[in-house]
Design a protein around this motif. Sequence first.
Motif, PDB file in Angstrom:
ATOM      1  N   GLN A  38       0.803  -1.243   0.120  1.00 52.09           N
ATOM      2  CA  GLN A  38      -0.008  -0.092   0.018  1.00 52.09           C
ATOM      3  C   GLN A  38       0.660   1.366  -0.091  1.00 52.09           C
ATOM      4  O   GLN A  38       0.157   2.244   0.100  1.00 52.09           O
ATOM      5  N   ASN A  39       2.110   1.213   0.105  1.00 60.28           N
ATOM      6  CA  ASN A  39       2.888   2.206   0.021  1.00 60.28           C
ATOM      7  C   ASN A  39       2.749   3.199   1.154  1.00 60.28           C
ATOM      8  O   ASN A  39       3.083   4.282   1.155  1.00 60.28           O
ATOM      9  N   ALA A  40       2.570   2.444   2.401  1.00 64.55           N
ATOM     10  CA  ALA A  40       2.118   3.504   3.511  1.00 64.55           C
ATOM     11  C   ALA A  40       3.559   3.779   4.409  1.00 64.55           C
ATOM     12  O   ALA A  40       4.519   3.007   4.269  1.00 64.55           O
ATOM     13  N   ILE A  41       3.765   5.075   4.654  1.00 70.77           N
ATOM     14  CA  ILE A  41       4.943   5.290   5.748  1.00 70.77           C
ATOM     15  C   ILE A  41       4.311   5.239   6.982  1.00 70.77           C
ATOM     16  O   ILE A  41       3.249   5.756   7.472  1.00 70.77           O
ATOM     17  N   VAL A  42       5.130   4.469   7.785  1.00 69.06           N
ATOM     18  CA  VAL A  42       4.491   4.241   9.300  1.00 69.06           C
ATOM     19  C   VAL A  42       5.538   4.779  10.172  1.00 69.06           C
ATOM     20  O   VAL A  42       7.051   4.528   9.858  1.00 69.06           O
ATOM     21  N   GLU A  43       5.396   5.703  11.031  1.00 65.12           N
ATOM     22  CA  GLU A  43       6.200   6.155  12.000  1.00 65.12           C
ATOM     23  C   GLU A  43       5.829   5.560  13.369  1.00 65.12           C
ATOM     24  O   GLU A  43       4.993   5.696  13.854  1.00 65.12           O
ATOM     25  N   LYS A  44       6.727   4.679  13.716  1.00 62.30           N
ATOM     26  CA  LYS A  44       6.250   4.195  15.139  1.00 62.30           C
ATOM     27  C   LYS A  44       7.558   4.885  16.163  1.00 62.30           C
ATOM     28  O   LYS A  44       8.772   4.870  16.109  1.00 62.30           O
ATOM     29  N   ARG A  45       6.888   5.226  17.259  1.00 61.84           N
ATOM     30  CA  ARG A  45       7.495   5.966  18.521  1.00 61.84           C
ATOM     31  C   ARG A  45       7.652   4.822  19.298  1.00 61.84           C
ATOM     32  O   ARG A  45       6.954   3.899  19.528  1.00 61.84           O
TER      33      ARG A  45
ATOM     34  N   LEU B 234       0.996  -1.576 -19.860  1.00 60.52           N
ATOM     35  CA  LEU B 234       1.806  -0.452 -19.722  1.00 60.52           C
ATOM     36  C   LEU B 234       1.213   0.403 -18.663  1.00 60.52           C
ATOM     37  O   LEU B 234       1.884   0.892 -17.836  1.00 60.52           O
ATOM     38  N   LYS B 235      -0.007   0.580 -18.802  1.00 58.20           N
ATOM     39  CA  LYS B 235      -0.878   1.546 -18.137  1.00 58.20           C
ATOM     40  C   LYS B 235      -1.119   1.135 -16.664  1.00 58.20           C
ATOM     41  O   LYS B 235      -0.681   1.850 -15.778  1.00 58.20           O
ATOM     42  N   THR B 236      -1.119  -0.126 -16.286  1.00 64.61           N
ATOM     43  CA  THR B 236      -0.994  -0.641 -14.961  1.00 64.61           C
ATOM     44  C   THR B 236       0.350  -0.372 -14.302  1.00 64.61           C
ATOM     45  O   THR B 236       0.317   0.040 -13.154  1.00 64.61           O
ATOM     46  N   VAL B 237       1.533  -0.518 -14.881  1.00 69.93           N
ATOM     47  CA  VAL B 237       2.764  -0.307 -14.478  1.00 69.93           C
ATOM     48  C   VAL B 237       3.009   1.207 -14.305  1.00 69.93           C
ATOM     49  O   VAL B 237       3.491   1.555 -13.201  1.00 69.93           O
ATOM     50  N   GLN B 238       2.588   1.755 -15.193  1.00 75.47           N
ATOM     51  CA  GLN B 238       2.766   3.412 -15.059  1.00 75.47           C
ATOM     52  C   GLN B 238       1.937   3.873 -13.921  1.00 75.47           C
ATOM     53  O   GLN B 238       2.516   4.843 -12.938  1.00 75.47           O
ATOM     54  N   ALA B 239       0.672   3.311 -13.429  1.00 73.90           N
ATOM     55  CA  ALA B 239      -0.208   3.695 -12.427  1.00 73.90           C
ATOM     56  C   ALA B 239       0.711   3.349 -11.026  1.00 73.90           C
ATOM     57  O   ALA B 239       0.732   4.039  -9.976  1.00 73.90           O
ATOM     58  N   GLU B 240       1.063   2.291 -11.121  1.00 70.53           N
ATOM     59  CA  GLU B 240       1.929   1.723  -9.884  1.00 70.53           C
ATOM     60  C   GLU B 240       3.138   2.490  -9.459  1.00 70.53           C
ATOM     61  O   GLU B 240       3.433   2.914  -8.254  1.00 70.53           O
ATOM     62  N   THR B 241       3.795   2.710 -10.373  1.00 66.75           N
ATOM     63  CA  THR B 241       5.309   3.496 -10.408  1.00 66.75           C
ATOM     64  C   THR B 241       4.845   4.995 -10.021  1.00 66.75           C
ATOM     65  O   THR B 241       5.746   5.597  -9.249  1.00 66.75           O
ATOM     66  N   ASN B 242       3.684   5.244 -10.481  1.00 65.69           N
ATOM     67  CA  ASN B 242       3.541   6.757 -10.016  1.00 65.69           C
ATOM     68  C   ASN B 242       3.317   6.761  -8.585  1.00 65.69           C
ATOM     69  O   ASN B 242       3.579   7.709  -7.954  1.00 65.69           O
ATOM     70  N   LEU B 243       2.696   5.848  -8.032  1.00 69.33           N
ATOM     71  CA  LEU B 243       2.256   5.575  -6.510  1.00 69.33           C
ATOM     72  C   LEU B 243       3.516   5.631  -5.586  1.00 69.33           C
ATOM     73  O   LEU B 243       3.828   6.569  -4.816  1.00 69.33           O
ATOM     74  N   ILE B 244       4.372   4.684  -6.201  1.00 70.99           N
ATOM     75  CA  ILE B 244       5.570   4.812  -5.767  1.00 70.99           C
ATOM     76  C   ILE B 244       6.601   6.047  -5.633  1.00 70.99           C
ATOM     77  O   ILE B 244       7.311   6.406  -4.428  1.00 70.99           O
ATOM     78  N   THR B 245       6.595   6.680  -6.695  1.00 69.07           N
ATOM     79  CA  THR B 245       7.379   8.027  -6.705  1.00 69.07           C
ATOM     80  C   THR B 245       6.826   9.164  -5.816  1.00 69.07           C
ATOM     81  O   THR B 245       7.501  10.243  -5.664  1.00 69.07           O
ATOM     82  N   GLN B 246       5.469   8.984  -5.557  1.00 70.41           N
ATOM     83  CA  GLN B 246       4.771  10.049  -4.724  1.00 70.41           C
ATOM     84  C   GLN B 246       5.025   9.987  -3.188  1.00 70.41           C
ATOM     85  O   GLN B 246       4.512  10.664  -2.484  1.00 70.41           O
ATOM     86  N   ILE B 247       5.509   8.716  -2.871  1.00 70.68           N
ATOM     87  CA  ILE B 247       5.499   8.566  -1.211  1.00 70.68           C
ATOM     88  C   ILE B 247       6.624   9.317  -0.686  1.00 70.68           C
ATOM     89  O   ILE B 247       7.521   9.847  -1.383  1.00 70.68           O
ATOM     90  N   ASP B 248       6.244   9.687   0.503  1.00 71.48           N
ATOM     91  CA  ASP B 248       7.124  10.815   1.280  1.00 71.48           C
ATOM     92  C   ASP B 248       8.391   9.808   1.961  1.00 71.48           C
ATOM     93  O   ASP B 248       8.188   9.687   3.176  1.00 71.48           O
ATOM     94  N   ALA B 249       9.133   9.547   1.035  1.00 69.41           N
ATOM     95  CA  ALA B 249      10.496   8.787   1.592  1.00 69.41           C
ATOM     96  C   ALA B 249      11.702   9.287   0.613  1.00 69.41           C
ATOM     97  O   ALA B 249      11.766  10.148  -0.121  1.00 69.41           O
TER      98      ALA B 249
ATOM     99  N   ARG C  28      11.992   0.640  -3.848  1.00 66.59           N
ATOM    100  CA  ARG C  28      10.721   0.399  -4.108  1.00 66.59           C
ATOM    101  C   ARG C  28      10.563   0.051  -5.599  1.00 66.59           C
ATOM    102  O   ARG C  28      10.184  -0.826  -5.816  1.00 66.59           O
ATOM    103  N   LEU C  29      10.900   1.014  -6.339  1.00 67.38           N
ATOM    104  CA  LEU C  29      10.782   0.799  -7.883  1.00 67.38           C
ATOM    105  C   LEU C  29      11.535  -0.622  -8.391  1.00 67.38           C
ATOM    106  O   LEU C  29      10.986  -1.346  -9.277  1.00 67.38           O
ATOM    107  N   ALA C  30      12.594  -0.563  -8.048  1.00 64.90           N
ATOM    108  CA  ALA C  30      13.509  -1.785  -8.421  1.00 64.90           C
ATOM    109  C   ALA C  30      12.806  -2.943  -8.194  1.00 64.90           C
ATOM    110  O   ALA C  30      12.654  -3.856  -8.720  1.00 64.90           O
ATOM    111  N   ASP C  31      12.192  -2.962  -6.796  1.00 64.50           N
ATOM    112  CA  ASP C  31      11.536  -4.097  -6.275  1.00 64.50           C
ATOM    113  C   ASP C  31      10.332  -4.558  -6.958  1.00 64.50           C
ATOM    114  O   ASP C  31      10.251  -5.541  -7.522  1.00 64.50           O
ATOM    115  N   TYR C  32       9.553  -3.402  -7.231  1.00 61.17           N
ATOM    116  CA  TYR C  32       8.384  -3.611  -8.215  1.00 61.17           C
ATOM    117  C   TYR C  32       8.739  -3.868  -9.610  1.00 61.17           C
ATOM    118  O   TYR C  32       8.350  -5.028 -10.095  1.00 61.17           O
TER     119      TYR C  32
END
Length: 379
Positions: free
Chosen positions: A82-89, A217-232, A240-244
């Motif tokens: 889900q490309n989630a960022i989790v901050e654990k305190r 191609l459309k599916t891959v583009q949509a997924e890679t767009n999500l990965i590049t937008q994560i706050d990381a 993450r892109l390489a893993d995908y």
Amino acid sequence: MQLKNLLNNTLSLLALSLTIGTTAAIAATPYVDSVKGRVELKRKNASDEGFRVITRGPVSLSSGDQLKISPGAIAKVVCPGQNAIVEKRGTGERLSTQKICPTWRAVIDKGAPPIGEMGGKDAQIPYLISPRRSLILTSTPTLRWNPVAGATQYTVQIKNAQGIVWQTQVKTPQVTYPGTPALTPSILYTVIIKTNTGKSSESEFGSQFLLLRSAELKTVQAETNLITQIDASPEIKALRLADYYASYQLPEPTVYGLTEKTVKDYSLSANAIDTLETLLKISKPTPLIYRKLGTLYTNIGVTLPAEQAYLKAIDSIQSPEDLEEWTLTAVALGELYELAQERKQAIGWYQQARAGFIFLSDKRAETLIYRIEKLKMVL
């Protein structure tokens, strides 16, 4: 350098004679992006005393690993799926990876070619590097191959089952396909490179690629767009892109008319390699990134580039905190040499990896014994 000297001195005292298992594969992976304060990691194979402090990212996590975050400390984790960022305190309790990333998505791993099909072992052969054993996203791929000493001209051919589709001559070890005649999605193309010194890549296994259809191609583009937008960090995004890309599997293999083996073997490996190599040009190299790159090269069946990436991982070790990466890279080198049928070198690296796992109080030290002994029996 101090770490490597320490390991070398220790290895000379340990008379190890032992072995290992299967080639590393890449899957969707959670990563520790950054930490503040005292954060400790225990691998699933480590003993209860196996917690070790981590002070920086990226650090890859696996199922069964645990993090112990001290009060006041923070660990930033990027979860897969889900490309989630989790901050654990920190509370001081042990947190399993599954508790931090509860919606973990299963991924089918891609492995290396079988023993006997590893190529890229002869520096005098213009073996294809990219795209090799790969699906591709573009109809104008850049072909890249091993530069051969003394060669001043290369003849490049792209072929399909009917014969030569395109041919050109260049002086450099890469060329971009111009797009005409148009490549057909779902058709396997073979690349052959010949030098003006009489060397050819024709003996190489896996010098093939396949263009995805527009729907994929459309599916891959949509997924890679999500990965590049994560706050990381840029390193995490690239990993993450390489893993995908490396774990991508065709959703409708029957439409492509491919064999089950081809579907299993082919991923977007060329894109995965390009992603990490681009990162290494703009970011500080880390052992993890070089090791991942080495695994990608292993999985497409090119020995020398994989070896170079793994050795750069060893050379980029900075501190005792990198001991695990040193150890995992030693395992990967052992696997690479085993695939390339260089058994003495494989045994040597497996022995060094076992020493590393012993330092880490990691039970994987025991699993290496079988591989070493197995290899010694066929020397």
